[in-house]
Design an enzyme around this catalytic site. Sequence first.
Site, short mmCIF file in Angstrom:
data_model
loop_
_atom_site.label_atom_id
_atom_site.label_comp_id
_atom_site.label_asym_id
_atom_site.label_seq_id
_atom_site.Cartn_x
_atom_site.Cartn_y
_atom_site.Cartn_z
N GLU A 1 0.82 -1.22 0.00
CA GLU A 1 0.00 0.00 0.00
C GLU A 1 0.85 1.27 0.00
O GLU A 1 1.24 1.77 1.06
CB GLU A 1 -0.94 0.00 1.22
N LYS B 1 -2.46 -2.00 -3.20
CA LYS B 1 -3.52 -1.15 -2.63
C LYS B 1 -3.13 0.31 -2.83
O LYS B 1 -2.49 0.92 -1.97
CB LYS B 1 -3.68 -1.48 -1.14
P1 13P Z 1 -9.23 4.24 4.13
O1 13P Z 1 -10.07 3.52 3.11
O2 13P Z 1 -10.01 4.82 5.26
O3 13P Z 1 -8.25 5.17 3.52
O4 13P Z 1 -8.37 3.11 4.84
C1 13P Z 1 -7.78 2.14 4.07
C2 13P Z 1 -6.55 1.69 4.72
O5 13P Z 1 -6.42 0.55 5.06
C3 13P Z 1 -5.47 2.67 4.92
O6 13P Z 1 -4.33 2.04 5.38
#
Ligand code: 13P
Length: 355
Positions: A177, A219
């Site tokens: 991510e 992600k």
């Molecule tokens: P949000 O969808 O609230 O941005 O959170 C996703 C997430 O896992 C951030 O690390």
Amino acid sequence: MRHGSLEATAKALVAEGKGILAADETVGTITKRFESLKISSTEDSRRTYREMLVTAPGASEFISGVIMYDETIRQKGSQGTPLPEICTRSGILPGIKVDTGAKDLAGSPGEKVTEGLDGLRDRLSEYYGMGARFAKWRAVIRITERLPSPNCVSANAHALGRYAALCQEQGLVPIVEPEVLMEGPHTIERCEDVTAQVLQTVFNALYDQSIILEGMLLKPNMVISGKECSKQASVQDVAQATLQCLRRHVPSAVPGIVFLSGGQDDLLATAHLNAINQLPSPKPWKISFSYGRALQDAALETWHGKAENLQAGQQAFYHRAKCNGAACFGKYAEEMEADLSRKTAPAHRADWHDD
Ligand code: 13P
């Protein structure tokens, strides 16, 4: 390394019409969200809330996996069953956040690097034993006129690569991510440039560290105007810029892209996902969601910490999951929102996400 099972898990997480619930807020972050609604944050109230989500009737129709926080994966539900087992029994894969947060990056004022590599191998092995089959590590990249610095991008990409390699060694699918933040007055074009640079650097690091692309998920943020930008891009423009950027920088061997919501209004996050999936350009990966706030906001507000609202909270969560499930096929329509007669974002809308 368990190649076959990594691939199978990654595919299961992006099964048709399904996505991931990110419920891995740290104690600090969930406490702020609870407090904004005057809900007291205790180990027990956090457990009750998260148990409410994962036991929502029908959730597994649209939810393939749930990302937990260390506290949650060790908790037992009200009937004494460990929460990861509750998930597994209902066909939802348990996952775990394994980074220890974004800390100031020395030598780069205003920038962060995500930490958590020390001792990670042992933690992953323990989490696997508790039932976790995938993990998450979030890097944050901030846009200003002069940021991000190349150092911030490469330090975070390197850490993501080392995390991903350790996950695959231990049999867990890494969710990689790299989040380019929405905060700031930047344009959608600037977001696209930075996202492109970040994705390219991250995949270079993943290549250097021999990551099995088939056994991971990406992600990313969507390519979107900064929150304070005076010209907000349309849903269609966001969809086009996002897909173009991903097609240019994400290898086709990656089985799935699961977006974060990043502070978008929950209905807008669904509309964006839907518009991306409706575009005619080829999409070599499944495109789905791994939302935190955009899946939880309505459920949290509906529940409000009260036992008598548990069922309504579950219905609110089921509804958002269903809408996002439809968006995975490009089949979401605003009329679906009439089911719960709510067309606006919850009033408490929390903007922060500090872990
Ligand atoms: P949000 O969808 O609230 O941005 O959170 C996703 C997430 O896992 C951030 O690390």
